[in-house]
Design a protein around this motif. Sequence first.
Motif, PDB file in Angstrom:
ATOM      1  N   PRO A  37      12.940  62.400 -49.579  1.00  0.00           N
ATOM      2  CA  PRO A  37      13.354  62.338 -48.253  1.00  0.00           C
ATOM      3  C   PRO A  37      12.072  61.364 -47.517  1.00  0.00           C
ATOM      4  CG  PRO A  37      12.481  64.512 -48.844  1.00  0.00           C
ATOM      5  CD  PRO A  37      12.923  63.838 -50.116  1.00  0.00           C
ATOM      6  N   ASP A  38      11.012  61.239 -47.892  1.00  0.00           N
ATOM      7  CA  ASP A  38      10.057  60.587 -47.158  1.00  0.00           C
ATOM      8  C   ASP A  38      10.153  59.048 -47.558  1.00  0.00           C
ATOM      9  OD1 ASP A  38       8.700  62.951 -46.214  1.00  0.00           O
ATOM     10  OD2 ASP A  38       7.361  62.889 -47.905  1.00  0.00           O
ATOM     11  N   ARG A  39      10.512  58.764 -48.849  1.00  0.00           N
ATOM     12  CA  ARG A  39      10.946  57.310 -49.150  1.00  0.00           C
ATOM     13  C   ARG A  39      12.080  56.899 -48.356  1.00  0.00           C
ATOM     14  NH1 ARG A  39      12.071  55.862 -55.197  1.00  0.00           N
ATOM     15  NH2 ARG A  39      14.154  54.650 -54.324  1.00  0.00           N
ATOM     16  N   THR A  40      12.921  57.602 -48.419  1.00  0.00           N
ATOM     17  CA  THR A  40      14.379  57.440 -47.495  1.00  0.00           C
ATOM     18  C   THR A  40      13.966  57.045 -46.332  1.00  0.00           C
ATOM     19  OG1 THR A  40      15.651  58.729 -49.236  1.00  0.00           O
ATOM     20  CG2 THR A  40      16.896  58.129 -47.183  1.00  0.00           C
ATOM     21  N   ARG A  41      13.236  58.065 -45.558  1.00  0.00           N
ATOM     22  CA  ARG A  41      13.179  57.968 -44.201  1.00  0.00           C
ATOM     23  C   ARG A  41      12.308  56.344 -43.949  1.00  0.00           C
ATOM     24  NH1 ARG A  41      12.955  61.134 -39.749  1.00  0.00           N
ATOM     25  NH2 ARG A  41      11.289  60.729 -38.351  1.00  0.00           N
ATOM     26  N   ARG A  42      11.339  56.061 -44.919  1.00  0.00           N
ATOM     27  CA  ARG A  42      10.558  54.793 -44.521  1.00  0.00           C
ATOM     28  C   ARG A  42      11.486  53.665 -44.655  1.00  0.00           C
ATOM     29  NH1 ARG A  42       6.659  57.742 -47.742  1.00  0.00           N
ATOM     30  NH2 ARG A  42       7.294  56.753 -49.502  1.00  0.00           N
ATOM     31  N   ALA A  43      12.368  53.752 -45.852  1.00  0.00           N
ATOM     32  CA  ALA A  43      13.354  52.654 -45.928  1.00  0.00           C
ATOM     33  C   ALA A  43      14.157  52.558 -44.612  1.00  0.00           C
ATOM     34  CB  ALA A  43      13.894  52.840 -47.179  1.00  0.00           C
ATOM     35  N   LEU A  44      14.530  53.596 -44.019  1.00  0.00           N
ATOM     36  CA  LEU A  44      15.450  53.520 -42.852  1.00  0.00           C
ATOM     37  C   LEU A  44      14.698  52.920 -41.710  1.00  0.00           C
ATOM     38  CD1 LEU A  44      17.253  56.962 -43.171  1.00  0.00           C
ATOM     39  CD2 LEU A  44      18.415  54.819 -43.363  1.00  0.00           C
ATOM     40  N   ILE A  45      13.317  53.380 -41.337  1.00  0.00           N
ATOM     41  CA  ILE A  45      12.591  52.759 -40.640  1.00  0.00           C
ATOM     42  C   ILE A  45      12.146  51.335 -40.696  1.00  0.00           C
ATOM     43  CG2 ILE A  45      10.295  52.941 -39.462  1.00  0.00           C
ATOM     44  CD1 ILE A  45      10.477  56.063 -40.022  1.00  0.00           C
ATOM     45  N   GLU A  46      12.061  50.984 -41.938  1.00  0.00           N
ATOM     46  CA  GLU A  46      11.602  49.459 -42.101  1.00  0.00           C
ATOM     47  C   GLU A  46      13.096  48.682 -42.057  1.00  0.00           C
ATOM     48  OE1 GLU A  46      10.577  46.887 -46.129  1.00  0.00           O
ATOM     49  OE2 GLU A  46       9.726  48.655 -45.702  1.00  0.00           O
ATOM     50  N   ALA A  47      13.988  49.065 -42.255  1.00  0.00           N
ATOM     51  CA  ALA A  47      15.309  48.342 -42.158  1.00  0.00           C
ATOM     52  C   ALA A  47      15.596  48.580 -40.665  1.00  0.00           C
ATOM     53  CB  ALA A  47      16.388  49.018 -42.917  1.00  0.00           C
ATOM     54  N   ALA A  48      15.383  49.526 -40.029  1.00  0.00           N
ATOM     55  CA  ALA A  48      15.805  49.417 -38.403  1.00  0.00           C
ATOM     56  C   ALA A  48      14.686  48.409 -37.686  1.00  0.00           C
ATOM     57  CB  ALA A  48      15.347  50.766 -38.008  1.00  0.00           C
ATOM     58  N   ALA A  49      13.481  48.460 -38.002  1.00  0.00           N
ATOM     59  CA  ALA A  49      12.422  47.640 -37.537  1.00  0.00           C
ATOM     60  C   ALA A  49      12.798  46.096 -37.853  1.00  0.00           C
ATOM     61  CB  ALA A  49      11.147  47.555 -38.171  1.00  0.00           C
ATOM     62  N   THR A  75      23.544  59.053 -44.566  1.00  0.00           N
ATOM     63  CA  THR A  75      22.283  59.378 -44.904  1.00  0.00           C
ATOM     64  C   THR A  75      21.424  59.389 -43.535  1.00  0.00           C
ATOM     65  OG1 THR A  75      22.528  58.729 -47.169  1.00  0.00           O
ATOM     66  CG2 THR A  75      20.355  58.766 -46.336  1.00  0.00           C
ATOM     67  N   PHE A  76      21.766  58.256 -42.699  1.00  0.00           N
ATOM     68  CA  PHE A  76      21.013  58.007 -41.570  1.00  0.00           C
ATOM     69  C   PHE A  76      21.048  59.429 -40.719  1.00  0.00           C
ATOM     70  CE2 PHE A  76      20.811  57.179 -36.965  1.00  0.00           C
ATOM     71  CZ  PHE A  76      19.790  56.204 -36.940  1.00  0.00           C
ATOM     72  N   TYR A  77      21.912  60.162 -40.635  1.00  0.00           N
ATOM     73  CA  TYR A  77      21.850  61.274 -39.561  1.00  0.00           C
ATOM     74  C   TYR A  77      21.316  62.391 -40.605  1.00  0.00           C
ATOM     75  CZ  TYR A  77      25.106  58.532 -36.831  1.00  0.00           C
ATOM     76  OH  TYR A  77      25.551  57.342 -36.038  1.00  0.00           O
ATOM     77  N   ILE A  78      20.977  62.315 -41.556  1.00  0.00           N
ATOM     78  CA  ILE A  78      20.174  63.435 -42.153  1.00  0.00           C
ATOM     79  C   ILE A  78      18.712  63.064 -41.727  1.00  0.00           C
ATOM     80  CG2 ILE A  78      19.246  64.308 -44.339  1.00  0.00           C
ATOM     81  CD1 ILE A  78      21.701  63.360 -45.720  1.00  0.00           C
ATOM     82  N   HIS A  79      18.191  62.194 -41.326  1.00  0.00           N
ATOM     83  CA  HIS A  79      16.965  61.675 -41.032  1.00  0.00           C
ATOM     84  C   HIS A  79      16.751  61.623 -39.276  1.00  0.00           C
ATOM     85  CE1 HIS A  79      15.362  61.741 -45.093  1.00  0.00           C
ATOM     86  NE2 HIS A  79      16.752  61.043 -45.399  1.00  0.00           N
ATOM     87  N   PHE A  80      17.869  61.051 -38.499  1.00  0.00           N
ATOM     88  CA  PHE A  80      17.760  60.785 -37.246  1.00  0.00           C
ATOM     89  C   PHE A  80      18.971  61.330 -36.718  1.00  0.00           C
ATOM     90  CE2 PHE A  80      14.855  57.736 -39.744  1.00  0.00           C
ATOM     91  CZ  PHE A  80      13.840  57.816 -38.860  1.00  0.00           C
ATOM     92  N   PRO A  81      18.539  61.817 -35.395  1.00  0.00           N
ATOM     93  CA  PRO A  81      19.820  62.206 -34.723  1.00  0.00           C
ATOM     94  C   PRO A  81      20.733  60.952 -34.054  1.00  0.00           C
ATOM     95  CG  PRO A  81      18.177  62.671 -33.313  1.00  0.00           C
ATOM     96  CD  PRO A  81      17.520  62.158 -34.684  1.00  0.00           C
ATOM     97  N   LYS A  83      20.613  56.266 -32.564  1.00  0.00           N
ATOM     98  CA  LYS A  83      19.924  55.144 -32.978  1.00  0.00           C
ATOM     99  C   LYS A  83      18.534  55.203 -32.091  1.00  0.00           C
ATOM    100  CE  LYS A  83      21.394  51.539 -30.606  1.00  0.00           C
ATOM    101  NZ  LYS A  83      22.334  50.338 -30.179  1.00  0.00           N
ATOM    102  N   LEU A  84      18.548  55.752 -30.927  1.00  0.00           N
ATOM    103  CA  LEU A  84      17.287  56.057 -29.985  1.00  0.00           C
ATOM    104  C   LEU A  84      16.397  56.486 -30.785  1.00  0.00           C
ATOM    105  CD1 LEU A  84      16.189  55.487 -27.330  1.00  0.00           C
ATOM    106  CD2 LEU A  84      17.039  57.519 -26.433  1.00  0.00           C
ATOM    107  N   ALA A  85      16.615  57.771 -31.584  1.00  0.00           N
ATOM    108  CA  ALA A  85      15.371  58.271 -32.400  1.00  0.00           C
ATOM    109  C   ALA A  85      14.692  57.459 -33.079  1.00  0.00           C
ATOM    110  CB  ALA A  85      15.896  59.658 -32.934  1.00  0.00           C
ATOM    111  N   ILE A  86      15.572  56.519 -34.073  1.00  0.00           N
ATOM    112  CA  ILE A  86      14.919  55.826 -34.663  1.00  0.00           C
ATOM    113  C   ILE A  86      14.081  54.567 -34.362  1.00  0.00           C
ATOM    114  CG2 ILE A  86      16.780  54.405 -35.446  1.00  0.00           C
ATOM    115  CD1 ILE A  86      16.020  54.401 -38.401  1.00  0.00           C
ATOM    116  N   PHE A  87      14.640  54.124 -33.049  1.00  0.00           N
ATOM    117  CA  PHE A  87      14.049  53.029 -32.248  1.00  0.00           C
ATOM    118  C   PHE A  87      12.663  53.577 -31.779  1.00  0.00           C
ATOM    119  CE2 PHE A  87      13.020  51.104 -28.160  1.00  0.00           C
ATOM    120  CZ  PHE A  87      13.093  49.751 -28.729  1.00  0.00           C
ATOM    121  N   LEU A  88      12.622  54.831 -31.298  1.00  0.00           N
ATOM    122  CA  LEU A  88      11.269  55.083 -30.966  1.00  0.00           C
ATOM    123  C   LEU A  88      10.131  55.605 -31.993  1.00  0.00           C
ATOM    124  CD1 LEU A  88      12.566  57.882 -28.273  1.00  0.00           C
ATOM    125  CD2 LEU A  88      11.508  55.658 -27.827  1.00  0.00           C
TER     126      LEU A  88
END
Length: 116
Positions: A37-49, A75-81, A83-88
């Motif tokens: 999950p940590d790797r998945t979350r980092r990958a999502l944040i990097e892609a979002a950035a 998978t996105f919604y497992i880690h973030f509720p 788009k605003l949450a990942i943006f923050l």
Amino acid sequence: MRANYGSDVIQPVRKLPTARSAARWRDRTRPERQRQPDRTRRALIEAAANIFNSAGYHGTDSNRIAREAGYAPGTFYIHFPDKLAIFLQVYENWVSAEWSSIEVILKSGASARAIR
């Protein structure tokens, strides 16, 4: 009159798989999933950035972020509720990186003129 259904040879009836034989087959054909999950979350944040930087906030959606990171949209919604949450989270990471850079510059011992 006799119907012709192919060969006149009677084919043996195949046995239905048991739970044990099905599990053995499944183990041979499907690689074991390793959740990270940590790797998945980092990958999502990097892609979002990357997407926020290129398309802006309104040009970005959660499905695009997940696909860019290499995951299914759900998978996105497992880690973030949303788009605003990942943006923050992306913004918080950026601010932390900026402050770290400033701290390194200030600790370098250079003169105030050089730092400016």
